[in-house]
Design a protein around this motif. Structure first.
Motif, PDB file in Angstrom:
ATOM      1  N   TRP A 243      52.167 139.113 -56.321  1.00 47.21           N
ATOM      2  CA  TRP A 243      53.239 139.335 -57.290  1.00 47.21           C
ATOM      3  C   TRP A 243      53.662 138.018 -57.929  1.00 47.21           C
ATOM      4  CZ3 TRP A 243      58.473 137.774 -57.174  1.00 47.21           C
ATOM      5  CH2 TRP A 243      59.306 138.382 -58.111  1.00 47.21           C
ATOM      6  N   ILE A 244      53.826 136.984 -57.138  1.00 49.85           N
ATOM      7  CA  ILE A 244      54.230 135.671 -57.653  1.00 49.85           C
ATOM      8  C   ILE A 244      53.196 135.142 -58.642  1.00 49.85           C
ATOM      9  CG2 ILE A 244      54.648 133.256 -57.026  1.00 49.85           C
ATOM     10  CD1 ILE A 244      55.799 134.330 -54.354  1.00 49.85           C
ATOM     11  N   ILE A 245      51.921 135.283 -58.309  1.00 53.32           N
ATOM     12  CA  ILE A 245      50.846 134.832 -59.199  1.00 53.32           C
ATOM     13  C   ILE A 245      50.901 135.570 -60.532  1.00 53.32           C
ATOM     14  CG2 ILE A 245      48.331 134.847 -59.520  1.00 53.32           C
ATOM     15  CD1 ILE A 245      48.124 134.331 -56.473  1.00 53.32           C
ATOM     16  N   LEU A 246      51.096 136.891 -60.460  1.00 49.96           N
ATOM     17  CA  LEU A 246      51.154 137.691 -61.685  1.00 49.96           C
ATOM     18  C   LEU A 246      52.364 137.321 -62.532  1.00 49.96           C
ATOM     19  CD1 LEU A 246      50.128 141.214 -60.338  1.00 49.96           C
ATOM     20  CD2 LEU A 246      48.809 139.733 -61.862  1.00 49.96           C
ATOM     21  N   ILE A 247      53.491 137.019 -61.883  1.00 47.18           N
ATOM     22  CA  ILE A 247      54.687 136.611 -62.616  1.00 47.18           C
ATOM     23  C   ILE A 247      54.404 135.367 -63.444  1.00 47.18           C
ATOM     24  CG2 ILE A 247      57.031 135.679 -62.393  1.00 47.18           C
ATOM     25  CD1 ILE A 247      56.917 138.599 -61.903  1.00 47.18           C
ATOM     26  N   ILE A 248      53.804 134.370 -62.802  1.00 45.68           N
ATOM     27  CA  ILE A 248      53.521 133.101 -63.484  1.00 45.68           C
ATOM     28  C   ILE A 248      52.556 133.325 -64.650  1.00 45.68           C
ATOM     29  CG2 ILE A 248      52.509 130.805 -63.221  1.00 45.68           C
ATOM     30  CD1 ILE A 248      53.444 130.899 -60.282  1.00 45.68           C
ATOM     31  N   ALA A 249      51.473 134.049 -64.391  1.00 40.65           N
ATOM     32  CA  ALA A 249      50.460 134.269 -65.433  1.00 40.65           C
ATOM     33  C   ALA A 249      51.005 135.091 -66.589  1.00 40.65           C
ATOM     34  CB  ALA A 249      49.230 134.948 -64.819  1.00 40.65           C
ATOM     35  N   GLY A 431      47.314 129.670 -68.754  1.00 40.41           N
ATOM     36  CA  GLY A 431      47.439 130.937 -68.045  1.00 40.41           C
ATOM     37  C   GLY A 431      46.283 131.231 -67.110  1.00 40.41           C
ATOM     38  N   ILE A 432      45.159 130.583 -67.312  1.00 40.27           N
ATOM     39  CA  ILE A 432      43.991 130.806 -66.453  1.00 40.27           C
ATOM     40  C   ILE A 432      44.255 130.285 -65.039  1.00 40.27           C
ATOM     41  CG2 ILE A 432      41.568 130.158 -66.096  1.00 40.27           C
ATOM     42  CD1 ILE A 432      41.310 129.994 -69.159  1.00 40.27           C
ATOM     43  N   ILE A 433      44.984 129.204 -64.935  1.00 38.80           N
ATOM     44  CA  ILE A 433      45.134 128.492 -63.654  1.00 38.80           C
ATOM     45  C   ILE A 433      45.687 129.376 -62.538  1.00 38.80           C
ATOM     46  CG2 ILE A 433      46.262 126.545 -62.507  1.00 38.80           C
ATOM     47  CD1 ILE A 433      46.140 125.060 -65.209  1.00 38.80           C
ATOM     48  N   PRO A 434      46.823 130.062 -62.717  1.00 43.09           N
ATOM     49  CA  PRO A 434      47.323 130.868 -61.591  1.00 43.09           C
ATOM     50  C   PRO A 434      46.394 131.995 -61.185  1.00 43.09           C
ATOM     51  CG  PRO A 434      48.610 131.282 -63.589  1.00 43.09           C
ATOM     52  CD  PRO A 434      47.753 130.089 -63.856  1.00 43.09           C
ATOM     53  N   MET A 435      45.657 132.570 -62.153  1.00 45.36           N
ATOM     54  CA  MET A 435      44.793 133.703 -61.824  1.00 45.36           C
ATOM     55  C   MET A 435      43.624 133.307 -60.927  1.00 45.36           C
ATOM     56  SD  MET A 435      46.382 136.188 -63.006  1.00 45.36           S
ATOM     57  CE  MET A 435      45.173 137.324 -62.323  1.00 45.36           C
ATOM     58  N   LEU A 436      43.302 132.028 -60.869  1.00 45.45           N
ATOM     59  CA  LEU A 436      42.219 131.571 -59.995  1.00 45.45           C
ATOM     60  C   LEU A 436      42.547 131.782 -58.521  1.00 45.45           C
ATOM     61  CD1 LEU A 436      41.329 128.220 -61.826  1.00 45.45           C
ATOM     62  CD2 LEU A 436      40.091 130.395 -61.951  1.00 45.45           C
ATOM     63  N   PHE A 437      43.840 131.976 -58.219  1.00 43.53           N
ATOM     64  CA  PHE A 437      44.268 132.125 -56.825  1.00 43.53           C
ATOM     65  C   PHE A 437      44.446 133.587 -56.414  1.00 43.53           C
ATOM     66  CE2 PHE A 437      45.686 127.995 -58.332  1.00 43.53           C
ATOM     67  CZ  PHE A 437      45.306 127.142 -57.296  1.00 43.53           C
ATOM     68  N   TYR A 438      44.099 134.524 -57.297  1.00 42.55           N
ATOM     69  CA  TYR A 438      44.382 135.940 -57.044  1.00 42.55           C
ATOM     70  C   TYR A 438      43.266 136.669 -56.300  1.00 42.55           C
ATOM     71  CZ  TYR A 438      46.414 140.548 -57.949  1.00 42.55           C
ATOM     72  OH  TYR A 438      46.975 141.793 -57.809  1.00 42.55           O
ATOM     73  N   ALA A 439      42.073 136.122 -56.299  1.00 45.86           N
ATOM     74  CA  ALA A 439      40.886 136.852 -55.843  1.00 45.86           C
ATOM     75  C   ALA A 439      41.024 137.422 -54.437  1.00 45.86           C
ATOM     76  CB  ALA A 439      39.661 135.942 -55.923  1.00 45.86           C
ATOM     77  N   LYS A 440      41.503 136.623 -53.481  1.00 46.88           N
ATOM     78  CA  LYS A 440      41.529 137.077 -52.086  1.00 46.88           C
ATOM     79  C   LYS A 440      42.474 138.260 -51.882  1.00 46.88           C
ATOM     80  CE  LYS A 440      45.001 133.778 -50.367  1.00 46.88           C
ATOM     81  NZ  LYS A 440      45.263 132.729 -49.343  1.00 46.88           N
ATOM     82  N   TYR A 441      43.508 138.357 -52.722  1.00 43.59           N
ATOM     83  CA  TYR A 441      44.436 139.479 -52.587  1.00 43.59           C
ATOM     84  C   TYR A 441      43.836 140.762 -53.152  1.00 43.59           C
ATOM     85  CZ  TYR A 441      47.623 135.652 -51.593  1.00 43.59           C
ATOM     86  OH  TYR A 441      48.205 134.544 -51.043  1.00 43.59           O
ATOM     87  N   GLU A 442      43.077 140.636 -54.216  1.00 48.03           N
ATOM     88  CA  GLU A 442      42.452 141.822 -54.794  1.00 48.03           C
ATOM     89  C   GLU A 442      41.427 142.427 -53.840  1.00 48.03           C
ATOM     90  OE1 GLU A 442      39.979 143.216 -58.784  1.00 48.03           O
ATOM     91  OE2 GLU A 442      41.091 141.323 -58.790  1.00 48.03           O
ATOM     92  N   LYS A 443      40.741 141.598 -53.071  1.00 50.86           N
ATOM     93  CA  LYS A 443      39.721 142.095 -52.148  1.00 50.86           C
ATOM     94  C   LYS A 443      40.318 142.971 -51.046  1.00 50.86           C
ATOM     95  CE  LYS A 443      36.604 138.135 -52.807  1.00 50.86           C
ATOM     96  NZ  LYS A 443      36.010 136.934 -52.179  1.00 50.86           N
ATOM     97  N   ASN A 444      41.598 142.824 -50.775  1.00 53.79           N
ATOM     98  CA  ASN A 444      42.218 143.547 -49.668  1.00 53.79           C
ATOM     99  C   ASN A 444      42.950 144.817 -50.114  1.00 53.79           C
ATOM    100  OD1 ASN A 444      42.747 143.675 -46.856  1.00 53.79           O
ATOM    101  ND2 ASN A 444      44.831 142.926 -47.176  1.00 53.79           N
ATOM    102  N   GLU A 445      42.898 145.151 -51.404  1.00 57.39           N
ATOM    103  CA  GLU A 445      43.681 146.269 -51.913  1.00 57.39           C
ATOM    104  C   GLU A 445      43.304 147.606 -51.283  1.00 57.39           C
ATOM    105  OE1 GLU A 445      44.641 144.450 -56.359  1.00 57.39           O
ATOM    106  OE2 GLU A 445      43.288 146.170 -56.144  1.00 57.39           O
ATOM    107  N   ARG A 446      42.027 147.847 -51.089  1.00 57.45           N
ATOM    108  CA  ARG A 446      41.595 149.133 -50.529  1.00 57.45           C
ATOM    109  C   ARG A 446      42.123 149.312 -49.103  1.00 57.45           C
ATOM    110  NH1 ARG A 446      38.027 153.237 -51.158  1.00 57.45           N
ATOM    111  NH2 ARG A 446      37.065 154.078 -49.278  1.00 57.45           N
ATOM    112  N   ASN A 447      42.058 148.271 -48.307  1.00 51.95           N
ATOM    113  CA  ASN A 447      42.560 148.359 -46.935  1.00 51.95           C
ATOM    114  C   ASN A 447      44.066 148.622 -46.918  1.00 51.95           C
ATOM    115  OD1 ASN A 447      40.011 147.832 -45.857  1.00 51.95           O
ATOM    116  ND2 ASN A 447      40.328 145.614 -45.900  1.00 51.95           N
ATOM    117  N   ILE A 448      44.782 148.023 -47.862  1.00 49.42           N
ATOM    118  CA  ILE A 448      46.229 148.234 -47.954  1.00 49.42           C
ATOM    119  C   ILE A 448      46.537 149.690 -48.301  1.00 49.42           C
ATOM    120  CG2 ILE A 448      48.273 147.681 -49.346  1.00 49.42           C
ATOM    121  CD1 ILE A 448      47.223 144.805 -49.498  1.00 49.42           C
ATOM    122  N   GLN A 449      45.794 150.264 -49.240  1.00 48.43           N
ATOM    123  CA  GLN A 449      46.010 151.656 -49.629  1.00 48.43           C
ATOM    124  C   GLN A 449      45.783 152.601 -48.450  1.00 48.43           C
ATOM    125  OE1 GLN A 449      46.939 153.409 -52.405  1.00 48.43           O
ATOM    126  NE2 GLN A 449      47.606 151.503 -53.338  1.00 48.43           N
TER     127      GLN A 449
END
Length: 456
Positions: A243-249, A431-449
């Protein structure tokens, strides 16, 4: 029935979580209506204040910044209000009914030019602008906060968000393309008369769209909706790094986009001496639909965070191409098209990804604060970004000597060029810079669901 529910708990991505087509269209109408009015503000209010309302560029820019930053504070407040809403209509849906008319009325008043002078005139501008912004937040926040409660499937949310963004782009197209011609037509060349009349026409259409959305949309996940206290709303932020990463971007994106949209009329009027082309060039922005509609397919190939990075890259490249266009209208249009496709992608992605951050917050803290998180992630970013994006070019233009309704000097023309071309390009690259840190969170979305489904 029990077997079906068990299957759904084991796999929240089942097709039975798809939203019917007519409700996808209804969801799209919410952003069409919102953008019909808000895009007039973001695209033409700075020009209206300087060249129609009669404020200096420095005063107008400062007013936009202060009003937007003050107004942005209401975003988390609206989010907490929505989180505590539990009505027979749902949690987010009733605000399409309750807030549509106030939003329309105060937007019209923002473009009225009363017979006032000095500080009283500035006070009127600030008051109407802030009230229109507060009403916008009251209707824009539920547009985003309702998404996690329209479907539990991340894939379906991406599809729904694409419908919404296409609808929003249609609203943007109508607003930026027809506001100036409609104001000229209804005002008989008098912009002080024509602007409020043109906005009133769009306001009526917007209200009808919100009411249609209210009638057709339905919220699910109601068993997971509980009134959320202020303390628990803030708790949902703790450790919510996606969420913090998305806010910044997203904040960075809206700064760049507002700079571009609010300075185009100056660039075409003074640098190119072709102000009459502004509605045409703005109309070409409908090309953003291609990028928005392609997002569900791009995401399957590239994933979400890299899709947003692609949007930033294309938006920045479009700006740079326009710099090299010189007097070539065809090259300038090419750059504008590329930039619009990129900004369409970058604009769309955070709204879909914020729903995933709501799930992440619930998974990590046990608090489902969809209103609070999406309010800051959407309305706050749009407003604060618009404030900064409206303020920065005015300072550059003022520094280089811009004076409204006069022949510009070579210095002021350079300031306009820097504001329209290079400021947005630099911001989009950042705006590209913060999104570089998002990858590891996206990989875990299915397990969270899956984990959240088991908790029900």
């Amino acid at each position: 029935m029990e077997e079906r529910q068990l299957k759904k708990e084991r796999n929240p991505h089942l097709l039975d979580d798809r939203v019917p087509f007519h409700r996808r269209i209804s969801y799209a109408l919410t952003d069409t209506g919102g953008n019909l009015l808000y895009c007039i503000i973001s695209s033409y209010l700075l020009y209206f204040y300087t060249d129609v309302f009669g404020l200096s560029v420095g005063v107008a820019g400062t007013l936009l910044l202060i009003a937007r930053l003050v107004d942005a504070v209401d975003a988390p407040i609206w989010g907490m209000i929505i989180d505590r809403t539990k009505s027979k209509y749902g949690q987010s849906r009733p605000y399409f009914l309750w807030m549509s008319i106030p939003f329309a009325v105060f937007t019209i008043l923002t473009f009225v030019t009363p017979n006032l002078d000095g500080n009283t005139k500035i006070a009127y501008a600030a008051t109407t602008y802030i009230l229109a912004g507060i009403c916008y937040t009251g209707i824009a926040t539920p547009i985003t906060s309702i998404l996690p409660n329209l479907s539990s499937s991340p894939n379906e949310r991406v599809v729904l968000n694409s419908f919404r963004m296409v609808g929003g782009n249609v609203g943007n197209f109508l607003a930026v393309t027809f506001t100036l011609p409609l104001a000229a037509l209804l005002g008989n060349g008098n912009d002080q008369k024509g602007f409020p009349l043109a906005v009133a026409v769009f306001a009526v259409v917007a209200v009808v769209m919100f009411l249609l959305a209210f009638v057709n949309l339905r919220e699910i996940n109601t068993e997971r909706i509980k009134p959320v206290s202020i303390r628990h709303s803030v708790k949902a932020v703790k450790g919510n790094w996606p969420w913090i990463i998305l806010i910044i971007a997203n904040l960075i994106f809206w700064v760049g986009l507002t700079i571009r949209t609010s300075t185009i009329v100056y660039y075409f009027e003074y640098n190119l001496e072709k102000k009459e082309l502004v509605p045409f060039i703005n109309g070409i922005s409908i090309i953003q639909v291609l990028g928005m509609a392609a997002i569900p397919f791009i995401v399957k190939v590239m994933n979400k965070y890299s899709t947003m990075i692609l949007g930033f890259v294309l938006a920045a490249c479009g700006q740079i191409i326009m710099y090299f266009a010189d007097a070539s209208l065809s090259i300038l249009i090419t750059g504008w098209i590329i930039g619009c496709i990129g900004s369409g992608i970058a604009c769309s992605m955070p709204f879909a990804m914020l729903s995933d951050s709501v799930d992440y917050g619930e998974w990590k803290t046990g608090v489902r604060a969809s209103g609070f998180l999406t309010a800051i992630g959407s309305a706050f970013c749009i407003k604060a970004g618009a404030g900064l994006g409206g303020f920065l070019p005015t300072q550059v233009m003022s520094w280089f000597g811009y004076v409204a309704n006069t022949t510009q000097t070579s210095s002021s023309l350079l300031g306009i060029q820097l504001s329209f071309i290079w400021l947005p390009a630099i911001v989009f690259i950042l705006g590209i810079i913060p999104m570089l840190f998002y990858a590891k969170y996206e990989k875990n979305e299915r397990n969270i669901q899956i984990d959240l489904a088991k908790r029900i």
